[in-house]
Design a protein around this motif. Structure first.
Motif, PDB file in Angstrom:
ATOM      1  N   VAL A   1       0.836  -1.208   0.000  1.00 53.89           N
ATOM      2  CA  VAL A   1       0.000   0.000   0.000  1.00 53.89           C
ATOM      3  C   VAL A   1       0.866   1.252   0.000  1.00 53.89           C
ATOM      4  O   VAL A   1       0.642   2.186  -0.774  1.00 53.89           O
ATOM      5  CB  VAL A   1      -0.963   0.006   1.205  1.00 53.89           C
ATOM      6  CG1 VAL A   1      -1.626   1.377   1.364  1.00 53.89           C
ATOM      7  CG2 VAL A   1      -2.025  -1.073   1.046  1.00 53.89           C
ATOM      8  N   PHE A   2       1.882   1.256   0.857  1.00 59.11           N
ATOM      9  CA  PHE A   2       2.718   2.452   0.929  1.00 59.11           C
ATOM     10  C   PHE A   2       3.724   2.514  -0.215  1.00 59.11           C
ATOM     11  O   PHE A   2       4.097   3.591  -0.664  1.00 59.11           O
ATOM     12  CB  PHE A   2       3.403   2.517   2.298  1.00 59.11           C
ATOM     13  CG  PHE A   2       2.444   2.849   3.402  1.00 59.11           C
ATOM     14  CD1 PHE A   2       2.012   4.152   3.585  1.00 59.11           C
ATOM     15  CD2 PHE A   2       1.938   1.863   4.229  1.00 59.11           C
ATOM     16  CE1 PHE A   2       1.095   4.473   4.577  1.00 59.11           C
ATOM     17  CE2 PHE A   2       1.019   2.161   5.225  1.00 59.11           C
ATOM     18  CZ  PHE A   2       0.590   3.472   5.403  1.00 59.11           C
ATOM     19  N   ASN A   3       4.121   1.347  -0.711  1.00 67.84           N
ATOM     20  CA  ASN A   3       4.993   1.324  -1.889  1.00 67.84           C
ATOM     21  C   ASN A   3       4.273   1.913  -3.100  1.00 67.84           C
ATOM     22  O   ASN A   3       4.851   2.651  -3.905  1.00 67.84           O
ATOM     23  CB  ASN A   3       5.427  -0.118  -2.171  1.00 67.84           C
ATOM     24  CG  ASN A   3       6.335  -0.235  -3.376  1.00 67.84           C
ATOM     25  OD1 ASN A   3       5.879  -0.345  -4.504  1.00 67.84           O
ATOM     26  ND2 ASN A   3       7.635  -0.236  -3.135  1.00 67.84           N
ATOM     27  N   MET A   4       2.986   1.593  -3.224  1.00 67.27           N
ATOM     28  CA  MET A   4       2.181   2.077  -4.346  1.00 67.27           C
ATOM     29  C   MET A   4       1.693   3.502  -4.118  1.00 67.27           C
ATOM     30  O   MET A   4       1.642   4.315  -5.043  1.00 67.27           O
ATOM     31  CB  MET A   4       0.974   1.156  -4.547  1.00 67.27           C
ATOM     32  CG  MET A   4       1.313  -0.221  -5.073  1.00 67.27           C
ATOM     33  SD  MET A   4       1.604  -0.201  -6.845  1.00 67.27           S
ATOM     34  CE  MET A   4      -0.041   0.071  -7.471  1.00 67.27           C
ATOM     35  N   SER A   5       1.301   3.809  -2.877  1.00 67.67           N
ATOM     36  CA  SER A   5       0.607   5.066  -2.604  1.00 67.67           C
ATOM     37  C   SER A   5       1.522   6.223  -2.235  1.00 67.67           C
ATOM     38  O   SER A   5       1.217   7.374  -2.579  1.00 67.67           O
ATOM     39  CB  SER A   5      -0.410   4.854  -1.474  1.00 67.67           C
ATOM     40  OG  SER A   5      -1.363   3.894  -1.817  1.00 67.67           O
TER      41      SER A   5
END
Length: 463
Positions: A24-28
């Protein structure tokens, strides 16, 4: 190996394998950072325009409805493309993914042609309908600004198309790079074009529009280059291309509700401008400043949305329920933290926020209580935004559209109009918290329905 899978990469896409929290944080995170910079540009842009005059700020504020419509068409089409692309990649149907991308490019080209025509025809009547002939200066400034933005919007459509392609395949770092390049270009050029620095002519409000257009073109070039070099899961090829009506229909089945949902914002801002202009142009300027400030706190949440949409869609296609649910939970928590910061700022330092825009004493008198009242809705908005993203990722964007219509047309505008008649300007702003409460109730009902009819029927899978 089937024909559809013949071009599949050897490695599984990270959206199906990386631990969900990290994913999630890698993408967002890259999207959130780029959106934050984009919001910072929006604020800086208005700060520079406000130094020209309050009329200049009002002229730019009145352009919001059509600017919102322009962005709504571009990003809403991207939502439809994203959902279909990510689902096809989750199903490992790479041939279909390529075809979706080709047809989406065709849609973006047609969309630009439409706004090119509108830029030459609709801008003057649009301003006249809001302010009549009450202030010729505001009208002339607004026409120059908005015409430039619409006629040269090819940069915006190019930028968003390639950024959404990158996001669909999990390459958000490159999407962030393109947005950063565009926003930084905007920020650098704004004072140069507006005030005539470094030998450039002083262009005023038109200079702000020119800086915006150039920034969008730079972002489009960077995004296109990154897509060509690094995005190998989806390839564009227009040799012998013919529009696929069925695929275009599927893109719009998801995208049109999103376009309508965001376009409703155009109707809302237009209607609010009509209500507020009855009190004063300063009240309209305050509303414009609120929109700029709101973007600073909401844009990171929208960046989070852009990051989680392909994750949810991919794992829906891959039938991984646990990964979908964990993505939603993490997103809700993150969105709450971001909007709570906005709530604290609107309640605690409204004077500081308004003074950034060269606020007059009259603007402070109207704006300080307005920001504090509107700021209450930040305590609820986080849930509605993430719920809408879940609906779109699962192909139920019509739910998002219904929520948006309920909030902005069925509740917000009628409430604002009624409050303006019975209580005056100082109570109009309560229409925002009232509308958000209704939005929360409807969003919760739809999310429960989505869980029962779709999510709960998917195998649990792995994290």
């Amino acid at each position: 190996m089937s024909k559809n899978q013949s071009s599949a990469p050897i490695a599984e896409n990270k959206m199906g394998t990386m631990p969900v929290g990290k994913l999630v944080f890698n993408m967002s995170l890259p999207m959130m950072i780029s959106m934050l910079v984009q919001a910072l540009y929006n604020i800086v842009d208005s700060i520079f325009v406000a130094k020209l005059s309050e009329n200049a700020l009002t002229a730019v504020s009145l352009a919001f409805p059509l600017q919102t419509l322009l962005i709504a068409v571009a990003t809403g089409t991207g939502v439809g493309m994203n959902a279909l692309l990510s689902k096809s990649l989750g199903e490992r149907n790479f041939k279909k993914a390529n075809k979706i991308a080709d047809n989406a490019a065709f849609i973006y080209a047609i969309s630009y042609i439409v706004f090119l025509i509108l830029g030459f025809t609709i801008v003057k009547p649009f301003y006249a309908s809001q302010i009549g002939n009450a202030d010729v200066e505001i009208m002339n400034l607004g026409i120059d600004y908005l015409s430039t933005v619409m006629i040269f919007s090819f940069g915006l459509f190019t930028q968003i198309f390639f950024e959404r392609l990158l996001t669909s395949t999990g390459r958000t770092i490159f999407s962030m790079t393109s947005q950063l390049c565009g926003a930084i270009t905007n920020i650098i050029l704004d004072p140069i074009m507006i005030f005539g620095l470094l030998g450039f002519p002083k262009m005023g409000v038109t200079g702000a529009a020119v800086a915006t257009v150039i920034g969008q073109c730079v972002a489009g070039i960077v995004a296109g280059t990154c897509n060509h070099k690094y995005n190998h899961e989806v390839s564009l090829s227009f040799k012998g291309f013919r529009p696929d009506i069925s695929l275009i229909g599927h893109i719009y089945a998801v995208g049109i509700p999103s376009i309508i949902m965001q376009s409703i914002g155009s109707i809302m801002t237009y209607s609010m401008n009509r209500i507020l202009i009855e009190f004063s142009s300063t009240a309209t300027a305050v509303f414009g400043v609120y929109f700029k400030l709101q973007s600073f706190f909401f844009m990171p949440v929208f960046g989070l949305n852009n990051g989680i949409t392909p994750i949810i869609a991919y794992n829906y296609g891959a039938q991984q329920r646990k990964r979908m649910i964990r993505t939603i939970r993490i997103s809700l928590t993150t969105a709450f933290c971001l909007t709570f910061i906005g709530f604290l700022c609107f309640e605690g330092i409204p004077q500081v926020l308004l003074r950034m825009f060269n606020a007059s004493a009259d603007m402070l008198k109207i704006g300080v209580p307005a920001l504090r009242i509107i700021g209450i809705h930040y305590l609820i908005a986080w849930f509605c935004i993430i719920a809408g993203t879940v609906f779109q990722a699962l192909g139920k964007a019509v739910f998002s559209m219904i929520v948006s219509i309920m909030r902005q047309l069925v509740v917000l505008i009628p409430a604002a109009y009624i409050l303006s008649k019975i209580g005056g300007l100082h109570v109009v702003w309560w229409s925002f918290p009232i509308a958000e409460v209704i939005s929360f109730i409807v969003s919760m009902a739809f999310l429960i329905r989505i869980y029962k009819t779709i999510i709960s029927k998917i195998p649990e899978g792995k994290l």
